[in-house]
Design an enzyme around this catalytic site. Structure first.
Site, mmCIF file in Angstrom:
data_model
loop_
_atom_site.group_PDB
_atom_site.id
_atom_site.type_symbol
_atom_site.label_atom_id
_atom_site.label_comp_id
_atom_site.label_asym_id
_atom_site.label_seq_id
_atom_site.Cartn_x
_atom_site.Cartn_y
_atom_site.Cartn_z
ATOM 1 N N VAL A 72 -0.102 1.302 -10.689
ATOM 2 C CA VAL A 72 -0.419 2.707 -10.432
ATOM 3 C C VAL A 72 -1.198 2.829 -9.130
ATOM 4 O O VAL A 72 -2.077 2.008 -8.840
ATOM 5 C CB VAL A 72 -1.271 3.286 -11.589
ATOM 6 C CG1 VAL A 72 -1.746 4.697 -11.259
ATOM 7 C CG2 VAL A 72 -0.475 3.275 -12.879
ATOM 8 N N CYS A 73 -0.879 3.863 -8.356
ATOM 9 C CA CYS A 73 -1.667 4.200 -7.167
ATOM 10 C C CYS A 73 -1.783 5.714 -7.091
ATOM 11 O O CYS A 73 -1.446 6.419 -8.045
ATOM 12 C CB CYS A 73 -1.037 3.628 -5.899
ATOM 13 S SG CYS A 73 0.534 4.397 -5.444
ATOM 14 N N ALA A 74 -2.233 6.230 -5.964
ATOM 15 C CA ALA A 74 -2.461 7.680 -5.851
ATOM 16 C C ALA A 74 -1.162 8.461 -5.813
ATOM 17 O O ALA A 74 -1.001 9.456 -6.521
ATOM 18 C CB ALA A 74 -3.299 7.978 -4.618
ATOM 19 N N GLU A 76 2.309 6.776 -5.135
ATOM 20 C CA GLU A 76 3.476 5.946 -5.456
ATOM 21 C C GLU A 76 3.698 4.796 -4.491
ATOM 22 O O GLU A 76 4.025 3.680 -4.897
ATOM 23 C CB GLU A 76 4.784 6.767 -5.535
ATOM 24 C CG GLU A 76 6.013 5.946 -5.859
ATOM 25 C CD GLU A 76 7.292 6.760 -5.920
ATOM 26 O OE1 GLU A 76 8.294 6.276 -5.369
ATOM 27 O OE2 GLU A 76 7.304 7.862 -6.512
ATOM 28 N N MET A 100 -0.701 8.893 -9.418
ATOM 29 C CA MET A 100 -1.634 9.709 -10.178
ATOM 30 C C MET A 100 -1.406 11.200 -9.957
ATOM 31 O O MET A 100 -1.787 12.023 -10.789
ATOM 32 C CB MET A 100 -3.067 9.336 -9.820
ATOM 33 C CG MET A 100 -3.482 7.947 -10.300
ATOM 34 S SD MET A 100 -3.433 7.747 -12.106
ATOM 35 C CE MET A 100 -4.860 8.738 -12.593
#
Length: 375
Positions: A72-74, A76, A100
């Site tokens: 997971v990141c901010a 993609e 996110m």
């Protein structure tokens, strides 16, 4: 090894069904500590992606081979890059499409229960933001309460259920998320209701939502009755639906109570908050099922994913309903508040109709956890 692309919907199902998941979150540590994807059986490893650019070998022993792994990141891009590196190293992983951002925006509709004459009540759970919206359906008609800004979700759901949206309500002028209420009403021709004491600066048309208002949905006996319940805002209004459910807006939550400070008037509104929680609500039936407009922690979810609890149980279990000393109550709700919601002042301006930010700006304004409660 394969790389899978997971939607926010797939992750939501794992939260709701209480499944195991290992999350490698590659955002910065402060972002992870402030806000993450919560699940009862989730495990986490937070390593900022820039620490992985030279290789991921040092984290491989920390990533289980016998569990599903989600990166997971901010937004993609970074999670896809790290997922590709893990795949090259022989690991089977997935990454979250949209990061996110997509998690913050996803809504999961869950049926709460049946209503008189074949009606239904649905709760729309925004797991990534802690927002809860509602739709009451009866004999081809629908009412929406506390809709978030993703209006297509509600309109499409109503079409799927073959009902016409006739009424849209906001329990108060929201400060932690952008309301979709007036926009849904504009698109569908529905009547939009807002408490007049919260609407003094609103620049669009609305129907005043006064204490004692009753709006019948369909031909069956499903009344959406309004109860004036100030404290979170001066106009905050609750609803009793079908004499079974108490929709409390941001006044009362399952594990906490509403904060009185988001309009800068905590000292003025703390008395109203106590009056609502300790007098108005105690005049209601203990058997009403409380349905709030937000939740703060994953423990507030029931086994079916809904956020709901009997009012009588909350009078016993909710700390905010059991502070007998008024001075102590005032101290708790004015001096022990969490950080205020991200961009809450600007969000209030949006919900008044005074400013209209671009969609990407709206996303940034809402990013982060729910902070409407005193816990």
């Amino acid at each position: 090894m394969s790389i899978r692309k997971w939607s926010a919907s797939q992750v939501a199902k794992k939260v709701i069904h209480n499944e195991e998941l290992f999350i490698l979150d590659v955002r910065n540590a402060d972002a992870f500590e402030d806000w993450k994807i919560d699940g009862h059986r989730f495990e986490y490893l937070n390593i900022p992606y820039f620490e992985l650019l030279d290789g991921i070998e040092f984290i491989l022993p920390k990533i289980p081979a016998d569990k599903e792994v989600l990166v997971v990141c901010a937004k993609e891009g970074s999670s896809l890059m790290i997922a590709e590196m893990l795949s090259t190293a022989g690991r089977d992983v997935a990454y979250l499409a949209g990061g996110m951002k997509s998690w913050s925006e996803y809504l999961e509709p869950i049926k709460v229960g049946d209503l008189t004459g074949g009606g239904e009540l649905y709760q729309f759970v925004r797991l990534g933001k802690g927002c809860l919206s509602y739709m009451v359906l009866s004999e081809g008609e629908a009412a929406i309460i506390d809709a978030v800004r993703f209006i297509d979700v509600f309109i499409n759901f109503a079409e799927h259920k073959n009902v016409q949206i006739k009424h849209v309500f906001d329990t108060h002028l929201h400060a932690d998320h952008i309301s979709g209420g007036s926009h849904i009403a504009e698109m569908t021709g529905a009547t939009y209701y807002l408490p007049p004491k919260d609407a003094e600066e609103v620049v669009f048309q609305y129907t005043p939502l006064a204490d004692g208002t009753n709006v019948q949905i369909g031909a069956s006996k499903i009344d959406v009755g309004a109860i004036y319940s100030p404290g979170h805002t001066i106009g905050s209004t609750s609803f009793v639906v079908d004499s079974k459910y108490l929709l409390t807006g941001d006044i009362l939550f399952i594990d906490s109570i509403g904060r009185p400070d988001l309009a800068g008037l905590a000292d003025d509104w703390v008395g109203d908050l106590r009056e609502t929680l300790y007098k108005r609500y105690r005049e209601l039936s203990d058997d009403l099922i409380v349905l709030p407009a937000h939740f703060m922690i994953i423990d507030e979810l029931n086994e079916d994913g809904t956020v709901a609890k009997r009012l009588g149980d909350l009078f016993v279990q909710n700390h905010g309903l059991n502070i007998q000393n008024e001075g102590e109550f005032r101290r708790v709700v004015t001096d022990e508040l969490p950080p205020q919601p991200n961009a809450y002042q600007e969000i209030r301006q949006v919900n008044m109709g005074k400013i209209t930010p671009a969609l990407d700006e709206q996303t940034e304004m809402e990013i982060g956890p729910n902070r409407c409660a005193v816990r």
